[in-house]
Enzyme design. Sequence first.
Site, short mmCIF file in Angstrom:
data_model
loop_
_atom_site.label_atom_id
_atom_site.label_comp_id
_atom_site.label_asym_id
_atom_site.label_seq_id
_atom_site.Cartn_x
_atom_site.Cartn_y
_atom_site.Cartn_z
N ASP A 15 90.33 58.51 29.52
CA ASP A 15 90.81 59.37 30.62
C ASP A 15 92.33 59.23 30.74
O ASP A 15 92.84 58.78 31.75
CB ASP A 15 90.12 59.01 31.94
N ASP A 20 95.49 54.38 28.29
CA ASP A 20 94.61 55.12 27.36
C ASP A 20 95.42 55.66 26.20
O ASP A 20 94.98 55.63 25.04
CB ASP A 20 93.94 56.30 28.06
N VAL A 129 86.95 53.66 27.79
CA VAL A 129 88.00 52.98 28.54
C VAL A 129 88.31 53.71 29.85
O VAL A 129 89.35 53.52 30.45
CB VAL A 129 89.27 52.81 27.68
#
Length: 314
Positions: A15, A20, A129
Amino acid sequence: MSVNQTKRKVILDCDPGHDDAIAILLAAKAPNVELVAITTVAGNAEVEKTTVNALKVCEIAGLGDVPVARGAGQPLLRERRTAPDIHGDSGMDGPLLPQPTKSPVEEHAVDLIIRHLLASDGDITLVPVGPLTNIALAMRREPAIIPKIQEIVLMGGAMFGNTTPAAEFNIFVDAEAAKIVFESGVPLVMVGLDLTHQAMATPDIVERIAAIDNKVSTFVVELLNFFRDTYFHVFGFGGAPIHDACAIAYVNDPSVFTTIKRRVDIETKGEFTYGMTVVDLYGVTGREPNVEVADKLDQEKFWTMLCDALKQYS
């Protein structure tokens, strides 16, 4: 696993999100990782934004061959929650990148995950994640994928909270999804805040990355500068913890941190503890351990791994 063994196939569910983005960059160049696909989910920002951010990262990194599939825009049951106080309104504020020319594939992220797993030899590792919505939806839609998952290495959880006193953000956003995943029986590694707060991008680390001096390392420095500022204002930290890259680092080389096998359950009903990862640290319940809980990070190994990956970009 020896660092000389066959590359591990990875679907990175994310996301983006500053950390990320760094996880994507590490996954693409880590010597023991084959990045099969990137799937996106609502979390740090709405899924429309996290998908655009993933595409931007792919573009700056030259990852034209890696498919990006948009996934769930809402948690399973709860109202959506994002993190503009940490990641800005776009989910990846700070760097100024053009709109991507690369587009997501038409296939939904959940369908992509199911298709790849069913066609696999049980050799795909899922690395979520962000919130676990896509993974839970895939398990519910096609339970036959569950025994095909080699391992799930997830960033989320902790023995303390950063969104509530009890809960870490990724689990809190969709604890019902997390409960499905944690109870699935798939081998799990939980890379929680207890570990990721050891991966703190302090000013000397940022200088080390800046010295690489290519387009991608400059982008990472811009990410870290914004991320450091929000972490200072919200939490009083002196640097930015690179949470998500820790999960990829472990897949690339499990010796980057140690783990302890413990029972972990997800709280979905508590008035003050919704989203808590309840870690039975001392075995008081007598229940079978189900999760490898990340413990101690080898910081020099981690930062060297990340810097070596960034040096591979032109």
